[in-house]
Each structure stands twice: as C-alpha cells, then as structure tokens.
Scaffold this active site. Structure first.
Site, mmCIF file in Angstrom:
data_model
loop_
_atom_site.group_PDB
_atom_site.id
_atom_site.type_symbol
_atom_site.label_atom_id
_atom_site.label_comp_id
_atom_site.label_asym_id
_atom_site.label_seq_id
_atom_site.Cartn_x
_atom_site.Cartn_y
_atom_site.Cartn_z
ATOM 1 N N GLU A 154 -64.259 -21.380 2.523
ATOM 2 C CA GLU A 154 -65.573 -21.582 3.221
ATOM 3 C C GLU A 154 -65.400 -21.173 4.749
ATOM 4 O O GLU A 154 -64.629 -21.658 5.485
ATOM 5 C CB GLU A 154 -65.868 -22.812 2.956
ATOM 6 C CG GLU A 154 -67.460 -23.398 3.441
ATOM 7 C CD GLU A 154 -68.466 -22.408 2.983
ATOM 8 O OE1 GLU A 154 -68.649 -22.136 1.846
ATOM 9 O OE2 GLU A 154 -68.873 -21.834 3.804
ATOM 10 N N PHE A 155 -66.669 -20.628 5.275
ATOM 11 C CA PHE A 155 -66.778 -19.909 6.632
ATOM 12 C C PHE A 155 -67.778 -21.007 7.456
ATOM 13 O O PHE A 155 -68.219 -20.713 8.194
ATOM 14 C CB PHE A 155 -66.927 -18.683 6.580
ATOM 15 C CG PHE A 155 -65.713 -17.835 6.214
ATOM 16 C CD1 PHE A 155 -64.578 -17.742 7.035
ATOM 17 C CD2 PHE A 155 -65.580 -17.298 4.995
ATOM 18 C CE1 PHE A 155 -63.423 -17.177 6.095
ATOM 19 C CE2 PHE A 155 -64.811 -16.562 4.545
ATOM 20 C CZ PHE A 155 -63.685 -16.426 5.017
ATOM 21 N N LYS A 157 -69.927 -23.363 9.603
ATOM 22 C CA LYS A 157 -69.583 -24.312 10.856
ATOM 23 C C LYS A 157 -70.238 -25.527 10.786
ATOM 24 O O LYS A 157 -71.498 -25.619 10.530
ATOM 25 C CB LYS A 157 -69.952 -23.246 12.129
ATOM 26 C CG LYS A 157 -69.292 -22.011 12.127
ATOM 27 C CD LYS A 157 -69.844 -21.182 13.433
ATOM 28 C CE LYS A 157 -71.183 -20.466 13.223
ATOM 29 N NZ LYS A 157 -71.602 -19.702 12.214
ATOM 30 N N GLU A 158 -69.515 -26.407 11.372
ATOM 31 C CA GLU A 158 -70.480 -27.761 11.589
ATOM 32 C C GLU A 158 -71.419 -27.504 12.438
ATOM 33 O O GLU A 158 -70.974 -26.975 13.572
ATOM 34 C CB GLU A 158 -69.385 -28.912 11.981
ATOM 35 C CG GLU A 158 -68.390 -29.241 10.414
ATOM 36 C CD GLU A 158 -67.415 -30.420 10.898
ATOM 37 O OE1 GLU A 158 -67.623 -31.017 11.950
ATOM 38 O OE2 GLU A 158 -66.539 -30.445 10.220
ATOM 39 N N LYS A 210 -58.904 -16.722 5.155
ATOM 40 C CA LYS A 210 -59.507 -18.173 5.883
ATOM 41 C C LYS A 210 -58.514 -18.131 7.215
ATOM 42 O O LYS A 210 -59.192 -18.571 8.230
ATOM 43 C CB LYS A 210 -59.656 -19.103 4.801
ATOM 44 C CG LYS A 210 -60.054 -20.404 5.483
ATOM 45 C CD LYS A 210 -61.334 -20.471 6.144
ATOM 46 C CE LYS A 210 -61.830 -21.725 6.970
ATOM 47 N NZ LYS A 210 -62.950 -21.596 7.461
ATOM 48 N N ASN A 214 -59.725 -17.983 11.036
ATOM 49 C CA ASN A 214 -59.492 -19.346 12.007
ATOM 50 C C ASN A 214 -58.649 -19.189 13.240
ATOM 51 O O ASN A 214 -58.790 -19.254 14.420
ATOM 52 C CB ASN A 214 -59.263 -20.677 11.241
ATOM 53 C CG ASN A 214 -60.514 -21.315 10.712
ATOM 54 O OD1 ASN A 214 -61.819 -20.603 10.846
ATOM 55 N ND2 ASN A 214 -60.072 -22.404 10.104
ATOM 56 N N CYS A 266 -60.473 -28.046 11.695
ATOM 57 C CA CYS A 266 -60.206 -27.014 10.966
ATOM 58 C C CYS A 266 -59.071 -26.212 12.074
ATOM 59 O O CYS A 266 -57.865 -25.978 11.545
ATOM 60 C CB CYS A 266 -61.296 -25.889 10.782
ATOM 61 S SG CYS A 266 -62.175 -26.645 9.479
ATOM 62 N N LYS A 327 -67.504 -30.376 19.047
ATOM 63 C CA LYS A 327 -68.498 -29.708 19.370
ATOM 64 C C LYS A 327 -69.863 -30.343 19.339
ATOM 65 O O LYS A 327 -70.145 -31.242 18.469
ATOM 66 C CB LYS A 327 -68.405 -28.264 18.707
ATOM 67 C CG LYS A 327 -68.608 -28.404 17.137
ATOM 68 C CD LYS A 327 -68.527 -26.930 16.670
ATOM 69 C CE LYS A 327 -68.850 -26.934 15.035
ATOM 70 N NZ LYS A 327 -68.928 -25.495 14.545
HETATM 71 N N1 LIG Z 1 -65.310 -29.227 7.987
HETATM 72 C C1 LIG Z 1 -65.530 -27.855 8.284
HETATM 73 O O1 LIG Z 1 -66.174 -27.225 9.034
HETATM 74 C C2 LIG Z 1 -64.504 -26.810 7.262
HETATM 75 C C3 LIG Z 1 -65.165 -25.339 7.195
HETATM 76 C C4 LIG Z 1 -64.384 -24.663 6.289
HETATM 77 C C5 LIG Z 1 -63.536 -25.337 5.500
HETATM 78 N N2 LIG Z 1 -63.066 -26.598 5.544
HETATM 79 C C6 LIG Z 1 -62.198 -26.985 4.808
HETATM 80 O O2 LIG Z 1 -62.805 -27.756 3.727
HETATM 81 C C7 LIG Z 1 -61.826 -28.842 3.301
HETATM 82 C C8 LIG Z 1 -62.664 -30.176 3.228
HETATM 83 O O3 LIG Z 1 -62.890 -30.118 4.698
HETATM 84 P P1 LIG Z 1 -64.039 -31.405 4.988
HETATM 85 O O4 LIG Z 1 -64.325 -31.109 6.318
HETATM 86 O O5 LIG Z 1 -65.244 -31.262 4.051
HETATM 87 O O6 LIG Z 1 -63.158 -32.732 4.704
HETATM 88 P P2 LIG Z 1 -63.941 -34.172 4.671
HETATM 89 O O7 LIG Z 1 -62.489 -35.180 4.909
HETATM 90 O O8 LIG Z 1 -65.011 -34.291 5.282
HETATM 91 O O9 LIG Z 1 -64.208 -34.296 3.075
HETATM 92 C C9 LIG Z 1 -63.200 -34.412 1.765
HETATM 93 C C10 LIG Z 1 -63.787 -35.491 0.870
HETATM 94 O O10 LIG Z 1 -62.949 -35.396 -0.233
HETATM 95 C C11 LIG Z 1 -62.810 -36.752 -0.807
HETATM 96 N N3 LIG Z 1 -61.418 -36.657 -1.647
HETATM 97 C C12 LIG Z 1 -60.112 -36.626 -0.994
HETATM 98 N N4 LIG Z 1 -59.479 -36.938 -2.032
HETATM 99 C C13 LIG Z 1 -60.168 -36.808 -3.125
HETATM 100 C C14 LIG Z 1 -59.911 -36.918 -4.521
HETATM 101 N N5 LIG Z 1 -58.496 -36.834 -5.243
HETATM 102 N N6 LIG Z 1 -60.881 -36.814 -5.548
HETATM 103 C C15 LIG Z 1 -62.284 -36.820 -5.287
HETATM 104 N N7 LIG Z 1 -62.715 -36.776 -3.888
HETATM 105 C C16 LIG Z 1 -61.404 -36.637 -2.870
HETATM 106 C C17 LIG Z 1 -62.710 -37.633 0.409
HETATM 107 O O11 LIG Z 1 -63.259 -38.913 -0.069
HETATM 108 C C18 LIG Z 1 -63.837 -36.760 1.378
HETATM 109 O O12 LIG Z 1 -65.290 -37.292 0.898
HETATM 110 C C19 LIG Z 1 -60.582 -28.648 4.220
HETATM 111 O O13 LIG Z 1 -59.691 -27.968 3.520
HETATM 112 C C20 LIG Z 1 -60.999 -28.124 5.259
HETATM 113 O O14 LIG Z 1 -60.093 -27.234 5.956
HETATM 114 C C21 LIG Z 1 -63.864 -27.330 6.313
#
Ligand SMILES: NC(=O)c1ccc[n+]([C@@H]2O[C@H](COP(=O)([O-])OP(=O)(O)OC[C@H]3O[C@@H](n4cnc5c(N)ncnc54)[C@H](O)[C@@H]3O)[C@@H](O)[C@H]2O)c1
Length: 442
Positions: A154-155, A157-158, A210, A214, A266, A327
């Site tokens: 996934e790309f 951006k928050e 990915k 980054n 990230c 950010k």
């Molecule tokens: N945040 C970003 O901007 C972004 C962008 C691209 C990729 N990513 C990647 O996406 C992934 C998720 O990131 P995020 O920021 O959404 O994380 P996050 O911490 O916001 O969300 C993760 C969710 O997974 C849940 N979870 C954890 N273990 C679980 C399980 N065993 N069963 C069910 N639910 C479970 C947690 O309760 C949480 O709600 C990461 O690998 C991150 O690197 C994040």
C-alpha cells in the site's frame, strides 16, 4: 466482491472503506474489541480527513461490517487482506508475529479457494512464510483447499489517504498465478479508470518495491537535510538551492523540504527493516544507513539550536511547541520528531506548552502524563509566557499566524522552526529572532 480486511488501522480501515465505496462487501476484522465496538457505534479510532463519512455511509448501507470474528469473515470472503501492524523488532527487522498469527487463523478456517493478500509492509519472503503457516494448518485439519498468497503493498499517505487510495498513481500486485492476477485486476479496475497502471510482478519484487519506495523517499529527505547542513556552513540559502535543483524534472520539487527529519509509522521502521534484510544477506546498505543516521542527527541538531540559544539553561523555562504529529493531516505520532524534541527538552527541565490540531490525544497516549508537559486549547494559548516557540509539524494553520499577537503573548519573540515555514527577512522585520533548518551558522 466479498472481501475481508484484517486490521482496522490507518491502512486497513481506509482500504476497507474505499473498497466498500466501490460497491464491494467488506468485513473489517480487528483483534481490538474496543476498536470494533467504537466503529460500530460510529466512533473512528484514527483521524484521517474524509474517512468518517466513508465509514459511516458504507456501514449504514451494509457494505462495510465490523467484527472481531475472523473465522466467520474468512469463510464468507473470497479475498482476505492482511493489514495488521509490522512494527520494528529489537534487531531492526519487521516483527511479523501479527501477520503470521493472522495467517494461522486463516489456515484454521478456510473453506474453499481463497486469495490472501499481504497489504501490510512485509519483507521479502513473507508471502512464502504465510503460505507455509496456512499449509501447516490445513495439514493439521487434514483438508486441502486451493489458496494463493499475493503481495499488494500500500502506498497511501496519512493525511491524504482516501484520495491516494481512490486515485492511486499505481497499484502493485505481486502474484505468481495468472488467475489470481486477473482477479486482483478486476478488484482494482474501478480505481484505475484514468489509466494509472496496475503493475503485476512476481511476489518477491512486489514485497521489495514497497521498501524501495519508502527508502527512496526517506533518502530524499535526508539528502535535502544534508544539503541544508552544508548551506548552514557556507552561507548558501537552502530555500534557493531547493528551488534551483527542484525545477529539474529528474530531481523534482516534491518531498524536497529541509526539516527536523522524517518520522511516522513507516519510514523509520521500513528503513531499519530494509537495512536488516540487506545485512542479513551480507550486503552493507551504506546509503540507507547514512540516510538513517542523518535523520537521527537532524532531531538532535534541532534540539541543539534551542540549547545553544539558552546557553543550555533550560530548567524552568517555558517553551511553546506547535505540532506533534509526524506530519500534517494526521493524529499519528509514531516516531514523530516532535516527541524526541519534547523529550530532550523535558530532560533538561524545560516546561512545555504544546499544541497540535489533531495529535494531542495520541501524544498523551504515547507519552502518558508527563511532568512539565501540558497541552493548550489553541496555538495562541500555547504561547502564553513562552520564551520561545518550537515548530515541529507544518500544519497549514501555522503558516500565516498573527505575528503581532504572538509577540504580545510570548515573553520574548523567538522561534525555532523545524519546518522552515517563514521568510527569515520578514520575521526579522517583525522583530523575531528566527532560527530555521539550514540557517547560516556564525
Ligand atoms: N500507516 C501508513 O501510512 C501505512 C502506509 C502504507 C503501508 N503501511 C503498512 O500497513 C501495515 C498496517 O499499518 P497501520 O498504520 O494501518 O497500522 P495500525 O497499527 O494503525 O493498525 C493495525 C491494526 O491491526 C490490528 N491487529 C493487530 N494484530 C491483529 C490480529 N492478530 N488480528 C486482527 N487485528 C490485528 C490492530 O489492533 C490495529 O487496529 C503496516 O505494515 C504498515 O507498515 C502503513
């Protein structure tokens, strides 16, 4: 299509809501029961512009569902996305325990052909590991079902996540099976009507893509910060140098702003994970290690500016802080430079009055109640009696403040700007002592 999204965080919730918006039926599963209950009651666990509307509408129209019951969700869905966290482990590698735990649960409950999609950022080889844990569970159950594991990084951006997901620059699908690739293309077709590409490749290349994306972006930030540090020693104006190089399309203006460094959930962890992968394969990733080191130094150097100004006498001094999120546009403070800056100042006895339009709650959660740190109701309230203002996040509301009002509230008009928001000449005319990234060191 019938989809399951495991993980209702920044990525999972946005992705689930956007797929539902396109008419799919999406079951969003999270292990955190309080989060699921909140979502069912219309409370979002995160701030992301526009997300609340999407979630509420699709929930009401019964295209988006929330549950903690992964088993039932898996059985009802054709495609199961894994979007759980992959935080940094002690040795720098990505902690895959949540991803593999979800893989095991999927293996326990699949009841027919399924496509399992890695949405989380995971290192090369993870799809293979997920495949193995599922296979093991199937063997333990004594059943055989066809399934495929796809990498679909996934790309988004928050801060602009909905737009990024609905109108992606590209979609990367790592897939070793033609039928599954077609299914993924069908799922994403509504998002690429303006012909942005769906790039299908092998799983390993998609996993690495990915990290490479980054790592490049993080390196770009460290690059301009390094140039800013050279400007500070030569008297060159970083703002002009930035414009001078950014207008070359090979370099580009985007993501080329000097500052207090990158943070977030990230870049820091993904850089560490990629460094770990390379090192474990006997390759020393010198460029990535340098980018990380520059980034760490950048925070410390910024704190150094404040310390130097006050002759390292910070005890009891009231300092205002604008910006806590890593950010603008998000409440996310994971690895936010602001948290390092605040911690360093608190260690030296400063009294911090902080303000952020979205991230004060998440900062409270991250740091707990800390002596010397309070939160203001407005950016101006944070300035009351402050001996300096420290800016960590470039929220738009900080760009054109009422400088006269600021002066009247502060004990002295001093600004340390970690995002280079203002024109130094204008600030000097207004009577501020203004310190910024790349400023000439005397
Ligand atoms: N945040 C970003 O901007 C972004 C962008 C691209 C990729 N990513 C990647 O996406 C992934 C998720 O990131 P995020 O920021 O959404 O994380 P996050 O911490 O916001 O969300 C993760 C969710 O997974 C849940 N979870 C954890 N273990 C679980 C399980 N065993 N069963 C069910 N639910 C479970 C947690 O309760 C949480 O709600 C990461 O690998 C991150 O690197 C994040």
């Amino acid at each position: 299509m019938k989809l399951t999204m495991v993980g209702a965080g920044y990525v999972g919730l946005v992705t689930a809501a956007c797929f539902a918006e396109m008419g799919n039926e999406v079951i969003c599963v999270d292990a955190d029961a309080a989060k699921i209950k909140g979502l069912e009651e219309g409370r979002l666990p995160i701030y992301e512009p526009g997300l609340e509307d999407y979630v509420k509408r699709n929930y009401k129209e019964k295209r988006l569902f929330f549950t903690t019951d992964l088993a039932a969700a898996v059985q009802k869905s054709l495609i199961i996305f894994i979007a759980v966290g992959t935080p940094q482990d002690k040795d720098g590698s990505a902690d895959l325990s949540a991803v593999l735990a979800v893989g095991r649960e999927i293996g326990k409950h699949i009841n027919g052909y399924k496509v399992i999609v890695e949405k989380s950022t995971v290192p090369v080889g993870t799809a293979q590991k997920v495949r193995r844990v599922i296979q093991k569970e199937l063997a333990a159950r004594g059943v055989e079902f066809e399934f495929d594991v796809v990498s679909n990084p996934e790309f988004l951006k928050e801060g602009t996540a909905l737009d990024d997901f609905m109108k992606p620059d590209r979609i990367v699908v790592g897939c070793d099976d033609v039928r599954t690739a077609e299914l993924m293309k069908e799922l994403y077709a509504p998002f690429v009507r303006t012909h942005h590409p769906i790039i299908v490749m092998d799983v390993v290349s998609a996993e690495l893509t990915k990290y490479a994306a980054n790592a490049f972006l993080a390196t770009k930030i460290s690059f301009i910060n390094e140039i800013a540090n050279i400007c500070a020693r030569t008297g060159a104006d970083i703002a002009m140098v930035r414009r001078g190089i950014g207008s070359d399309p090979r370099i580009g203006n985007l993501f080329l702003f000097p500052g207090v460094g990158y943070g977030g959930s990230c870049f820091p962890k993904d850089m560490q994970a990629l460094i770990h992968t390379a090192r474990s394969l006997n390759y020393t990733p010198r460029l990535l290690e340098a980018a990380e080191a520059i980034n760490q130094d950048q925070r410390e150097n910024f704190v150094g500016l404040v310390r130097r100004f006050f002759g390292d006498e910070l005890k009891g001094r009231t300092l205002a802080v604008w910006g806590l999120a890593f950010k603008p546009g998000t409440d996310d403070v994971r690895e936010a430079p602001a948290l390092t800056v605040i911690s360093r100042l608190l260690e030296r006895g400063a009294v911090i009055q902080a303000y952020d339009p979205q991230a004060m709650g998440s900062t409270r959660e991250a740091l707990g109640e800390v002596a010397g740190l309070s939160y203001a109701d407005s950016s101006y309230e944070a300035l009351e009696g402050a001996e300096a203002l420290i800016i960590n996040t470039e929220w738009t509301m900080f760009r054109e403040p009422d400088f006269e009002r600021m002066k009247s509230l502060m004990r002295q008009p001093v600004i340390f700007d970690g995002r280079n928001l203002y024109n130094p000449v204008k600030l000097a005319k207004l009577g501020f002592q203004y310190f910024y990234i790349g400023q000439k060191i005397d």
